[in-house]
Design an enzyme around this catalytic site. Structure first.
Site, PDB file in Angstrom:
ATOM      1  CG  ASP A  76      -3.696   2.168   4.057  1.00 31.81           C
ATOM      2  OD1 ASP A  76      -3.273   3.765   3.758  1.00 31.81           O
ATOM      3  OD2 ASP A  76      -2.641   1.184   4.071  1.00 31.81           O
ATOM      4  CD  GLU A 140       2.356   5.978   4.039  1.00 39.56           C
ATOM      5  OE1 GLU A 140       3.017   6.389   3.800  1.00 39.56           O
ATOM      6  OE2 GLU A 140       1.335   5.530   5.046  1.00 39.56           O
TER       7      GLU A 140
END
Length: 390
Positions: A76, A140
């Site tokens: 991500d 994250e």
């Protein structure tokens, strides 16, 4: 299908998946294709939590016996912002004048691409006597509730145990290999609300202004340092992040003042010790100012997932340091500076260190990585893998 020994082709494929947190957008599926072709067994657990979106994760493993090396990271990325400000579209992976541009090039699809290419090169030359796994999350850059912390627990429940972990975050500063992370400071946040009584500024006797007390409370937090630091850590520091009364009127005494703060703390403190220190400072000020009558303060601690830690596994640190020296000729600095990362979760399962690309452009417009840096990191990862299983 990209050539799996070429980190640039792998990185371009990953960047072309617009996986803005927490959306997968094909990034994990693309990575799964590469890993499956290399012989990994891949699983894709999905985790959920209240008030959050479901998040896809990936766990890939090769080998059945021997030492177990985990590589951890995330696909991500943060939003690109205004696309008009980018030299090249942030999800195309354009290479120009020795640089590859794209959101996630540095943080941290580049690190993933280098590790995959490095391991592919190792497999071309030798058989590894051990186990390698990749623990990759799509959560994250967001709240980090449905990512690594749950993926670790899920894997442990399936019987997974690791000898050591390498997190591919962009730890290098100026050149690849100048800095590795062997620990991180802890992080905790608080919200202090000073309650008063609203009123007209012309009649202060009818009101209770929260701001004078708020200023004294703030001074108690910042005027005395928490510590002077340690051999491995910077001094702990408290930073004010917001002060607000919610009152735009010039002739109104506000009803309350809210102060937000964050503390980054070293290994001289536990979270509980630090909370007690802050609470004692504030209580002392309050006791000298009406002792609980208007105005008074309330303190709320925000749950934190970031405890301080320090990896003391000399063998792991030396293996990585020697790999860096063999490729670059330089000995890296072992650091604990910077923000938190998912290493804070991994440290509860095995020794963990962090090492990746230079991070000068992470989260910025025109995020990019040099072609040379990608090759250098891939070579270091390859050397590290070989030495780890030697």
């Amino acid at each position: 299908m990209p050539v799996l020994t070429d980190p640039l082709q792998i990185l371009q494929a990953l960047i072309r998946c617009p996986s803005v947190t927490p959306h997968e957008a094909g990034a994990l599926s693309t990575l799964e294709q590469f890993l499956t072709k290399m012989g990994f067994h891949v699983e894709r657990p999905i985790f959920a939590d209240k008030n959050t979106e479901d998040v896809e994760n990936l766990y890939a493993k090769m080998g059945k016996e021997g030492p177990h090396l985990m590589f951890a990271g995330h696909t991500d990325v943060v939003p690109p912002g205004d696309l008009e400000n980018w030299k090249y579209p942030p999800f195309e992976g354009v290479i120009d004048q020795g640089k590859l541009y794209g959101r996630g090039a540095v943080d941290m699809k580049g690190g993933i691409a280098c590790f995959v290419a490095a391991f592919a090169r190792v497999l071309e030359k030798r058989t590894i006597k051990g186990r390698v796994s990749l623990l990759i999350t799509g959560d994250e850059e967001g709240p980090a509730l449905n990512g690594t912390v749950k993926l670790l627990k899920w894997a442990e429940q399936k019987g997974e145990k690791w000898t050591a972990a390498l997190v591919g975050e962009p730890t290098s500063v100026k050149t690849v290999g100048d800095v590795i992370k062997i620990g991180r400071r802890g992080s905790i946040s608080g919200i202090m609300t000073v309650k008063g009584r609203q009123g007209h500024v012309a009649f202060p006797e009818r009101a209770a202004n929260p701001l004078p007390l708020a200023s004294k409370l703030i001074q108690s937090l910042i005027q005395t340092t928490l510590d002077e630091g340690t051999e491995n850590f910077q001094p702990s520091n408290l930073e004010l992040t917001a002060i607000d009364t919610g009152n735009p009127a010039m002739n109104v005494i506000p009803a309350q003042a809210t102060v937000h703060f964050n503390i980054r703390y070293n290994d001289l403190w536990t979270k509980e010790m630090l909370m007690a220190e802050i609470e004692n400072r504030l209580a002392l000020v309050q006791s000298k100012n009406n002792n609980g009558q208007y105005p008074y303060y309330q303190l709320e601690w925000i749950p934190s997932l970031g405890d301080v830690f320090l990896t003391k596994n000399d063998k792991l640190i030396n293996t990585l340091s020697n790999a860096i020296k063999s490729v670059t000729g330089n000995i890296p600095e072992c650091s604990t500076s910077g923000g938190t990362s998912d290493a804070r979760f991994i440290k509860d399962y095995c020794p963990v260190i962090e090492f990746g690309l230079p991070g000068q452009t992470m989260h910025m417009v025109d995020e990019c990585v040099t072609v040379d840096a990608m090759e250098t990191l891939t070579s270091i990862y390859e050397c590290f893998i070989v030495d780890f299983f030697a």
